[in-house]
Motif scaffolding. Structure first.
Motif, PDB file in Angstrom:
ATOM      1  N   MET A   1      -0.452  -3.052  -8.364  1.00 31.48           N
ATOM      2  CA  MET A   1       0.068  -4.208  -7.621  1.00 31.48           C
ATOM      3  C   MET A   1      -0.970  -4.640  -6.576  1.00 31.48           C
ATOM      4  SD  MET A   1       2.654  -6.162  -7.769  1.00 31.48           S
ATOM      5  CE  MET A   1       3.625  -5.096  -8.862  1.00 31.48           C
ATOM      6  N   GLU A   2      -1.167  -5.968  -6.456  1.00 36.56           N
ATOM      7  CA  GLU A   2      -2.170  -6.442  -5.504  1.00 36.56           C
ATOM      8  C   GLU A   2      -1.602  -6.587  -4.086  1.00 36.56           C
ATOM      9  OE1 GLU A   2      -5.376  -8.949  -8.051  1.00 36.56           O
ATOM     10  OE2 GLU A   2      -3.339  -9.782  -8.103  1.00 36.56           O
ATOM     11  N   VAL A   3      -0.430  -7.189  -3.956  1.00 36.77           N
ATOM     12  CA  VAL A   3       0.175  -7.380  -2.630  1.00 36.77           C
ATOM     13  C   VAL A   3       1.647  -7.004  -2.669  1.00 36.77           C
ATOM     14  CG1 VAL A   3       0.695  -9.004  -0.767  1.00 36.77           C
ATOM     15  CG2 VAL A   3      -1.426  -9.260  -2.069  1.00 36.77           C
ATOM     16  N   VAL A   4       2.095  -6.271  -1.649  1.00 38.06           N
ATOM     17  CA  VAL A   4       3.522  -6.035  -1.420  1.00 38.06           C
ATOM     18  C   VAL A   4       3.927  -6.812  -0.175  1.00 38.06           C
ATOM     19  CG1 VAL A   4       5.277  -4.352  -0.751  1.00 38.06           C
ATOM     20  CG2 VAL A   4       3.603  -3.770  -2.518  1.00 38.06           C
ATOM     21  N   CYS A   5       4.937  -7.666  -0.310  1.00 36.43           N
ATOM     22  CA  CYS A   5       5.491  -8.412   0.821  1.00 36.43           C
ATOM     23  C   CYS A   5       6.804  -7.752   1.236  1.00 36.43           C
ATOM     24  CB  CYS A   5       5.752  -9.872   0.442  1.00 36.43           C
ATOM     25  SG  CYS A   5       4.272 -10.822   0.111  1.00 36.43           S
ATOM     26  N   LEU A   6       6.836  -7.202   2.427  1.00 34.43           N
ATOM     27  CA  LEU A   6       8.010  -6.487   2.921  1.00 34.43           C
ATOM     28  C   LEU A   6       8.562  -7.245   4.122  1.00 34.43           C
ATOM     29  CD1 LEU A   6       8.052  -2.641   3.766  1.00 34.43           C
ATOM     30  CD2 LEU A   6       9.608  -4.317   4.728  1.00 34.43           C
ATOM     31  N   GLY A   7       9.807  -7.720   4.002  1.00 32.95           N
ATOM     32  CA  GLY A   7      10.338  -8.450   5.150  1.00 32.95           C
ATOM     33  C   GLY A   7      11.590  -9.234   4.839  1.00 32.95           C
ATOM     34  N   ILE A   8      11.733 -10.371   5.514  1.00 35.33           N
ATOM     35  CA  ILE A   8      13.003 -11.106   5.468  1.00 35.33           C
ATOM     36  C   ILE A   8      13.132 -11.942   4.201  1.00 35.33           C
ATOM     37  CG2 ILE A   8      13.260 -11.107   7.976  1.00 35.33           C
ATOM     38  CD1 ILE A   8      12.457 -14.074   7.957  1.00 35.33           C
ATOM     39  N   GLY A  52      -1.435 -16.735  -8.624  1.00 38.60           N
ATOM     40  CA  GLY A  52      -1.949 -15.800  -9.618  1.00 38.60           C
ATOM     41  C   GLY A  52      -2.146 -14.383  -9.124  1.00 38.60           C
ATOM     42  N   VAL A  53      -1.551 -14.042  -7.984  1.00 40.68           N
ATOM     43  CA  VAL A  53      -1.692 -12.696  -7.419  1.00 40.68           C
ATOM     44  C   VAL A  53      -0.477 -11.856  -7.811  1.00 40.68           C
ATOM     45  CG1 VAL A  53      -1.884 -11.353  -5.278  1.00 40.68           C
ATOM     46  CG2 VAL A  53      -3.053 -13.559  -5.476  1.00 40.68           C
ATOM     47  N   LYS A  54      -0.711 -10.661  -8.312  1.00 41.65           N
ATOM     48  CA  LYS A  54       0.386  -9.758  -8.689  1.00 41.65           C
ATOM     49  C   LYS A  54       1.082  -9.267  -7.422  1.00 41.65           C
ATOM     50  CE  LYS A  54      -1.822  -8.202 -12.961  1.00 41.65           C
ATOM     51  NZ  LYS A  54      -2.404  -7.036 -13.689  1.00 41.65           N
ATOM     52  N   THR A  55       2.393  -9.552  -7.325  1.00 46.58           N
ATOM     53  CA  THR A  55       3.098  -9.368  -6.061  1.00 46.58           C
ATOM     54  C   THR A  55       4.436  -8.661  -6.261  1.00 46.58           C
ATOM     55  OG1 THR A  55       2.112 -11.434  -5.282  1.00 46.58           O
ATOM     56  CG2 THR A  55       3.955 -10.575  -4.020  1.00 46.58           C
ATOM     57  N   ARG A  56       4.751  -7.797  -5.305  1.00 43.51           N
ATOM     58  CA  ARG A  56       6.064  -7.140  -5.237  1.00 43.51           C
ATOM     59  C   ARG A  56       6.710  -7.510  -3.910  1.00 43.51           C
ATOM     60  NH1 ARG A  56       4.846  -1.697  -6.244  1.00 43.51           N
ATOM     61  NH2 ARG A  56       5.423  -2.056  -8.428  1.00 43.51           N
ATOM     62  N   VAL A  79       7.684 -12.207  -9.769  1.00 45.60           N
ATOM     63  CA  VAL A  79       7.548 -11.325  -8.616  1.00 45.60           C
ATOM     64  C   VAL A  79       8.351 -10.062  -8.898  1.00 45.60           C
ATOM     65  CG1 VAL A  79       8.045 -11.025  -6.153  1.00 45.60           C
ATOM     66  CG2 VAL A  79       7.239 -13.238  -7.007  1.00 45.60           C
ATOM     67  N   ASP A  80       7.769  -8.904  -8.684  1.00 52.25           N
ATOM     68  CA  ASP A  80       8.449  -7.624  -8.884  1.00 52.25           C
ATOM     69  C   ASP A  80       9.501  -7.450  -7.789  1.00 52.25           C
ATOM     70  OD1 ASP A  80       9.142  -4.836  -8.666  1.00 52.25           O
ATOM     71  OD2 ASP A  80       7.350  -4.318  -9.791  1.00 52.25           O
ATOM     72  N   THR A  81      10.767  -7.355  -8.174  1.00 50.26           N
ATOM     73  CA  THR A  81      11.867  -7.262  -7.203  1.00 50.26           C
ATOM     74  C   THR A  81      12.436  -5.850  -7.086  1.00 50.26           C
ATOM     75  OG1 THR A  81      13.463  -7.910  -8.913  1.00 50.26           O
ATOM     76  CG2 THR A  81      12.519  -9.677  -7.557  1.00 50.26           C
ATOM     77  N   SER A  82      11.733  -4.856  -7.604  1.00 53.59           N
ATOM     78  CA  SER A  82      12.262  -3.489  -7.610  1.00 53.59           C
ATOM     79  C   SER A  82      12.431  -2.913  -6.205  1.00 53.59           C
ATOM     80  CB  SER A  82      11.355  -2.573  -8.448  1.00 53.59           C
ATOM     81  OG  SER A  82      10.023  -2.577  -7.943  1.00 53.59           O
ATOM     82  N   PHE A 124       8.163   4.388  -0.518  1.00 50.73           N
ATOM     83  CA  PHE A 124       6.706   4.334  -0.398  1.00 50.73           C
ATOM     84  C   PHE A 124       5.999   4.398  -1.750  1.00 50.73           C
ATOM     85  CE2 PHE A 124       7.903   5.478   3.918  1.00 50.73           C
ATOM     86  CZ  PHE A 124       7.078   4.652   4.656  1.00 50.73           C
ATOM     87  N   ASN A 125       6.707   4.847  -2.775  1.00 52.66           N
ATOM     88  CA  ASN A 125       6.115   4.831  -4.115  1.00 52.66           C
ATOM     89  C   ASN A 125       5.874   3.406  -4.609  1.00 52.66           C
ATOM     90  OD1 ASN A 125       6.013   7.666  -4.581  1.00 52.66           O
ATOM     91  ND2 ASN A 125       8.213   7.674  -4.997  1.00 52.66           N
ATOM     92  N   LEU A 126       6.614   2.444  -4.021  1.00 54.45           N
ATOM     93  CA  LEU A 126       6.428   1.040  -4.384  1.00 54.45           C
ATOM     94  C   LEU A 126       5.353   0.353  -3.547  1.00 54.45           C
ATOM     95  CD1 LEU A 126      10.172  -0.040  -4.823  1.00 54.45           C
ATOM     96  CD2 LEU A 126       8.542   0.671  -6.595  1.00 54.45           C
ATOM     97  N   ILE A 127       4.806   1.090  -2.602  1.00 53.05           N
ATOM     98  CA  ILE A 127       3.770   0.541  -1.731  1.00 53.05           C
ATOM     99  C   ILE A 127       2.393   1.116  -2.051  1.00 53.05           C
ATOM    100  CG2 ILE A 127       2.925   0.482   0.674  1.00 53.05           C
ATOM    101  CD1 ILE A 127       5.829   0.322   1.572  1.00 53.05           C
ATOM    102  N   LYS A 128       2.356   2.397  -2.385  1.00 54.09           N
ATOM    103  CA  LYS A 128       1.061   3.098  -2.420  1.00 54.09           C
ATOM    104  C   LYS A 128       0.120   2.649  -3.535  1.00 54.09           C
ATOM    105  CE  LYS A 128       2.877   7.234  -4.765  1.00 54.09           C
ATOM    106  NZ  LYS A 128       3.107   8.692  -4.570  1.00 54.09           N
ATOM    107  N   ASP A 129       0.617   1.854  -4.495  1.00 52.99           N
ATOM    108  CA  ASP A 129      -0.273   1.353  -5.540  1.00 52.99           C
ATOM    109  C   ASP A 129      -0.817  -0.034  -5.228  1.00 52.99           C
ATOM    110  OD1 ASP A 129       2.080  -0.092  -5.875  1.00 52.99           O
ATOM    111  OD2 ASP A 129       1.935  -0.123  -8.073  1.00 52.99           O
ATOM    112  N   SER A 130      -0.562  -0.541  -4.012  1.00 50.44           N
ATOM    113  CA  SER A 130      -0.964  -1.911  -3.676  1.00 50.44           C
ATOM    114  C   SER A 130      -2.291  -1.956  -2.937  1.00 50.44           C
ATOM    115  CB  SER A 130       0.117  -2.584  -2.826  1.00 50.44           C
ATOM    116  OG  SER A 130       0.292  -1.896  -1.605  1.00 50.44           O
ATOM    117  N   GLN A 131      -2.915  -3.130  -2.968  1.00 50.46           N
ATOM    118  CA  GLN A 131      -4.149  -3.337  -2.204  1.00 50.46           C
ATOM    119  C   GLN A 131      -3.844  -3.791  -0.775  1.00 50.46           C
ATOM    120  OE1 GLN A 131      -7.276  -5.627  -4.278  1.00 50.46           O
ATOM    121  NE2 GLN A 131      -6.144  -5.312  -6.172  1.00 50.46           N
ATOM    122  N   ILE A 132      -2.799  -4.619  -0.629  1.00 51.90           N
ATOM    123  CA  ILE A 132      -2.409  -5.136   0.683  1.00 51.90           C
ATOM    124  C   ILE A 132      -0.909  -4.943   0.860  1.00 51.90           C
ATOM    125  CG2 ILE A 132      -2.198  -7.178   2.161  1.00 51.90           C
ATOM    126  CD1 ILE A 132      -4.661  -8.347   0.788  1.00 51.90           C
TER     127      ILE A 132
END
Length: 310
Positions: A1-8, A52-56, A79-82, A124-132
């Motif tokens: 995953m390239e970016v994880v967006c965590l928030g509202i 075009g960015v892979k995002t969760r 967008v990955d919603t897991s 955190f398993n859904l975060i640790k494979d990301s670049q940002i």
């Protein structure tokens, strides 16, 4: 995953054109109403996906029709919603945006399920494979703002992930500086609106705000300044970039579109000036449509827009 967006995560109802609120017992007519996905995490995630960015996305919603709508739109954009949790305690957050003839907005906001987001919700398993890792909407997550956010950022840094944060305006906040202080040493990038940055730094000028934040070890400060464009500062560069001249229909989501463009530039490894210009262009395309993400275009279309304008 390239970016994880965590928030509202928010359901947005947009009403246009609204110049005044009705008096009690009275009715005012407006021209247009639309339902859109909203909230900083949702907007930024969809913007990134369209570029075009892979995002969760990670956050919390209720178990209701608004949640179903948002999840459907996110999935449609791949967008990955897991990382989205659902709660029975609160309904999905909701905003009514009253848009005037200049495209400016006033908001009525129900914080809803975003109030329930807690540190223990974070996998955190859904975060640790990301670049940002991008925290989207600080100041609107009362059980996650402050120390819990700092712990997530610190853990991401331990994984070697680039960390980023964007803030949101909250008129009820009294302790702006105190709430974000613990997060700042764990950030690589911070991308607030200048009005919010003034509140949590106590500084007014762009350069003073940036220098204050760089002092915490942050590598890049990007200040969103609406129609004035943006100001970006690192230890090596200081860049003012004017906004692209476009007809503004609705400024909803412009800041989140800017962030999506900026993070895209980071993923691509572009120079800071090019990244800022692309972020401005993403925001400029956004404001030409109603809704927070409807105007965001593909990477190629955004680059073509920049070439045409320049």
């Amino acid at each position: 995953m390239e970016v994880v967006c965590l928030g509202i995560i928010v359901a947005d109802v947009m009403g246009k054109t609204i110049e005044k609120m009705p008096e009690p017992g009275k009715l005012e007519i407006f021209e247009q109403m639309e339902l859109h996905p909203g909230g900083c995490a949702t907007n930024t995630a969809i913007g990134l996906a369209k570029l075009g960015v892979k995002t969760r996305i990670m956050g919390k919603v209720g178990r209701d029709s608004f949640a179903d709508f948002i999840l459907r739109i996110l999935n449609n954009h791949k967008v990955d919603t897991s990382g989205i949790k659902q709660t029975e305690k609160r309904a999905t957050a909701f905003t009514f945006a009253a848009i005037n003839k200049k495209g400016e907005r006033g908001f009525f906001h129900y914080t809803g399920a975003n109030e329930e987001l807690k540190l223990e919700d974070i996998d955190f398993n859904l975060i640790k494979d990301s670049q940002i890792l991008h925290i989207a909407g600080s100041y609107l997550m009362p059980q996650f703002d402050g120390e819990p956010t700092a712990k997530v950022l610190q853990k991401a840094k331990e994984y070697g992930i680039t960390t980023s944060l964007d803030t949101a305006w909250n008129s009820t906040v009294k302790n702006w500086q105190e709430m974000i202080e613990s997060c700042l040493p764990h950030l690589d990038i911070i991308l607030p609106a200048i009005e919010e940055a003034r509140m949590f730094t106590g500084k007014s000028k762009e350069v003073d705000i940036a220098d204050h934040l760089l002092g915490y070890g942050i590598k890049i400060v990007g200040l969103k300044m609406g129609g004035k464009g943006c100001y970006i500062k690192s230890r090596k560069e200081e860049i003012y970039l004017p906004a692209y001249p476009v007809k503004v229909i609705d400024t909803s989501g412009a800041g989140d579109a800017f962030v999506a463009g900026f993070l895209t530039g980071m993923i691509k490894g572009w120079p800071l000036r090019q990244t800022g210009q692309f972020a401005n262009a993403t925001g400029a395309l956004c404001v030409q449509h109603i809704g927070c993400t409807a105007g965001v275009k593909s990477l190629q279309e955004t680059l073509a827009f920049m070439k045409k304008i320049n």
